[in-house]
Design a protein around this motif. Sequence first.
Motif, mmCIF file in Angstrom:
data_model
loop_
_atom_site.group_PDB
_atom_site.id
_atom_site.type_symbol
_atom_site.label_atom_id
_atom_site.label_comp_id
_atom_site.label_asym_id
_atom_site.label_seq_id
_atom_site.Cartn_x
_atom_site.Cartn_y
_atom_site.Cartn_z
ATOM 1 N N LYS A 57 14.183 -6.629 4.607
ATOM 2 C CA LYS A 57 14.181 -8.005 5.117
ATOM 3 C C LYS A 57 14.605 -8.984 4.016
ATOM 4 O O LYS A 57 15.384 -9.920 4.278
ATOM 5 C CB LYS A 57 12.806 -8.391 5.641
ATOM 6 C CG LYS A 57 12.781 -9.785 6.289
ATOM 7 C CD LYS A 57 11.441 -10.131 6.868
ATOM 8 C CE LYS A 57 11.524 -11.436 7.676
ATOM 9 N NZ LYS A 57 12.123 -12.559 6.939
ATOM 10 N N TYR A 58 14.134 -8.779 2.811
ATOM 11 C CA TYR A 58 14.504 -9.624 1.674
ATOM 12 C C TYR A 58 16.016 -9.604 1.457
ATOM 13 O O TYR A 58 16.658 -10.654 1.302
ATOM 14 C CB TYR A 58 13.757 -9.114 0.448
ATOM 15 C CG TYR A 58 14.255 -9.590 -0.897
ATOM 16 C CD1 TYR A 58 13.827 -10.795 -1.451
ATOM 17 C CD2 TYR A 58 15.122 -8.791 -1.652
ATOM 18 C CE1 TYR A 58 14.259 -11.205 -2.704
ATOM 19 C CE2 TYR A 58 15.559 -9.190 -2.903
ATOM 20 C CZ TYR A 58 15.128 -10.407 -3.423
ATOM 21 O OH TYR A 58 15.558 -10.793 -4.666
ATOM 22 N N ILE A 59 16.625 -8.416 1.458
ATOM 23 C CA ILE A 59 18.067 -8.305 1.237
ATOM 24 C C ILE A 59 18.830 -8.953 2.381
ATOM 25 O O ILE A 59 19.802 -9.693 2.158
ATOM 26 C CB ILE A 59 18.477 -6.825 1.084
ATOM 27 C CG1 ILE A 59 17.852 -6.224 -0.176
ATOM 28 C CG2 ILE A 59 20.004 -6.694 1.030
ATOM 29 C CD1 ILE A 59 18.025 -4.711 -0.291
ATOM 30 N N SER A 60 18.406 -8.697 3.611
ATOM 31 C CA SER A 60 19.086 -9.274 4.766
ATOM 32 C C SER A 60 19.034 -10.793 4.750
ATOM 33 O O SER A 60 20.045 -11.473 4.980
ATOM 34 C CB SER A 60 18.454 -8.737 6.049
ATOM 35 O OG SER A 60 19.036 -9.338 7.184
ATOM 36 N N ASP A 61 17.850 -11.339 4.463
ATOM 37 C CA ASP A 61 17.699 -12.797 4.422
ATOM 38 C C ASP A 61 18.550 -13.407 3.313
ATOM 39 O O ASP A 61 19.202 -14.449 3.499
ATOM 40 C CB ASP A 61 16.233 -13.177 4.205
ATOM 41 C CG ASP A 61 15.355 -12.896 5.417
ATOM 42 O OD1 ASP A 61 15.913 -12.598 6.500
ATOM 43 O OD2 ASP A 61 14.115 -12.954 5.272
ATOM 44 N N GLN A 119 0.818 -1.206 0.000
ATOM 45 C CA GLN A 119 0.000 0.000 0.000
ATOM 46 C C GLN A 119 0.856 1.262 0.000
ATOM 47 O O GLN A 119 0.475 2.279 -0.589
ATOM 48 C CB GLN A 119 -0.931 0.000 1.212
ATOM 49 C CG GLN A 119 -2.163 -0.856 1.042
ATOM 50 C CD GLN A 119 -3.024 -0.394 -0.126
ATOM 51 O OE1 GLN A 119 -3.138 -1.076 -1.148
ATOM 52 N NE2 GLN A 119 -3.613 0.782 0.002
ATOM 53 N N THR A 120 2.007 1.194 0.649
ATOM 54 C CA THR A 120 2.845 2.382 0.782
ATOM 55 C C THR A 120 4.288 2.073 0.403
ATOM 56 O O THR A 120 4.720 0.916 0.445
ATOM 57 C CB THR A 120 2.829 2.908 2.231
ATOM 58 O OG1 THR A 120 3.417 1.913 3.083
ATOM 59 C CG2 THR A 120 1.409 3.206 2.696
ATOM 60 N N GLU A 121 5.021 3.117 0.075
ATOM 61 C CA GLU A 121 6.456 2.971 -0.168
ATOM 62 C C GLU A 121 7.153 2.525 1.105
ATOM 63 O O GLU A 121 8.120 1.737 1.045
ATOM 64 C CB GLU A 121 7.032 4.294 -0.669
ATOM 65 C CG GLU A 121 8.485 4.244 -1.092
ATOM 66 C CD GLU A 121 9.479 4.410 0.048
ATOM 67 O OE1 GLU A 121 10.662 4.088 -0.150
ATOM 68 O OE2 GLU A 121 9.064 4.886 1.134
ATOM 69 N N GLU A 122 6.695 2.981 2.248
ATOM 70 C CA GLU A 122 7.289 2.608 3.537
ATOM 71 C C GLU A 122 7.217 1.096 3.743
ATOM 72 O O GLU A 122 8.193 0.462 4.167
ATOM 73 C CB GLU A 122 6.555 3.337 4.666
ATOM 74 C CG GLU A 122 7.083 3.049 6.058
ATOM 75 C CD GLU A 122 8.330 3.834 6.413
ATOM 76 O OE1 GLU A 122 8.907 3.547 7.478
ATOM 77 O OE2 GLU A 122 8.719 4.716 5.640
ATOM 78 N N ALA A 123 6.079 0.505 3.423
ATOM 79 C CA ALA A 123 5.918 -0.942 3.572
ATOM 80 C C ALA A 123 6.801 -1.688 2.570
ATOM 81 O O ALA A 123 7.397 -2.722 2.900
ATOM 82 C CB ALA A 123 4.454 -1.331 3.377
ATOM 83 N N ALA A 124 6.909 -1.160 1.370
ATOM 84 C CA ALA A 124 7.785 -1.782 0.373
ATOM 85 C C ALA A 124 9.236 -1.729 0.833
ATOM 86 O O ALA A 124 9.992 -2.710 0.682
ATOM 87 C CB ALA A 124 7.631 -1.078 -0.971
ATOM 88 N N ALA A 125 9.650 -0.604 1.398
ATOM 89 C CA ALA A 125 11.023 -0.447 1.886
ATOM 90 C C ALA A 125 11.323 -1.425 3.015
ATOM 91 O O ALA A 125 12.414 -2.004 3.076
ATOM 92 C CB ALA A 125 11.267 0.991 2.344
ATOM 93 N N ALA A 126 10.361 -1.624 3.914
ATOM 94 C CA ALA A 126 10.562 -2.559 5.030
ATOM 95 C C ALA A 126 10.706 -3.991 4.508
ATOM 96 O O ALA A 126 11.582 -4.745 4.952
ATOM 97 C CB ALA A 126 9.391 -2.462 6.008
ATOM 98 N N ALA A 127 9.863 -4.369 3.561
ATOM 99 C CA ALA A 127 9.943 -5.721 2.996
ATOM 100 C C ALA A 127 11.235 -5.918 2.213
ATOM 101 O O ALA A 127 11.848 -6.988 2.268
ATOM 102 C CB ALA A 127 8.736 -5.979 2.097
ATOM 103 N N LEU A 128 11.677 -4.888 1.502
ATOM 104 C CA LEU A 128 12.912 -4.987 0.733
ATOM 105 C C LEU A 128 14.111 -5.186 1.649
ATOM 106 O O LEU A 128 14.999 -5.995 1.354
ATOM 107 C CB LEU A 128 13.095 -3.730 -0.120
ATOM 108 C CG LEU A 128 14.339 -3.685 -1.003
ATOM 109 C CD1 LEU A 128 14.309 -4.799 -2.053
ATOM 110 C CD2 LEU A 128 14.460 -2.316 -1.686
#
Length: 250
Positions: free
Chosen positions: A20-24, A9-18
């Motif tokens: 975690k994806y990079i870290s994992d 829904q938001t860029e903020e949510a996309a940034a948070a998911a990104l």
Amino acid sequence: MAPKILRFQTEEAAAAALAKYISDLSAKSIAAHGSFSVVLSGSSLFDTTRKILEPPYISSIDWSKWLIFFLDERVVPLDHPDSNYKLAYDRFLSKVPIPKSNIFPMKENLSAEEAADEYEQRLKQLVTNNTLNKSPITGSAKFDLILSGMGPDGHVASLFCWHFQRFEKQKWMTVVTNSPKPPPLRITFTFPLINSASEVALVVIGDEKADAVKVALGEHASHGYPLPVQKVSPEGNLTWFLDSGATSRL
């Protein structure tokens, strides 16, 4: 393999998911083969990768094992405001303890053709000495992660619509002499190299990207390949990170 399309829904949510994806993916790659090879692009990408520089990631990631490469570069000095290296350094690399020897910018003070050839030869040497993995399918360097944005016209890297470089089949690097966005002279990965990657993340944010997203992911997306972004088809996984603006026409 079908792409994974993540809509937020938001860029903020996309940034948070990104983040975690990079870290994992970093942890997984380092556990598997002792390093994490990451290809960075420019433009607004570093807006949405900002959370990787925040807790818990900033202190939990093993930055010493990261290897940094560049998807494309403008033919300017590395300290020039138009340089993707300078953008990456100012917004990201200067804030994390990645060893300087693990960062591989394209050479300055060479012609575009010389710089492209030098970078390709350097990548091939890194494959030869096992610093980089090798695609068993194409023989190209196989990066753990390519992080890319997409232009409003659907271009990725410096592979623009209607430019013949998007059809390159053999070379890993190519030169663009007439970019529709300044500066006109660019060095860029080709699709054979991009598509040898283990993971590609397309980070597409904002309603100015909505028309291109509709062409690439809408109901008629399978009807040919009118946009460069539709040629992104890695051996591994493709993940789209989209906000509500980018998906507003789907």
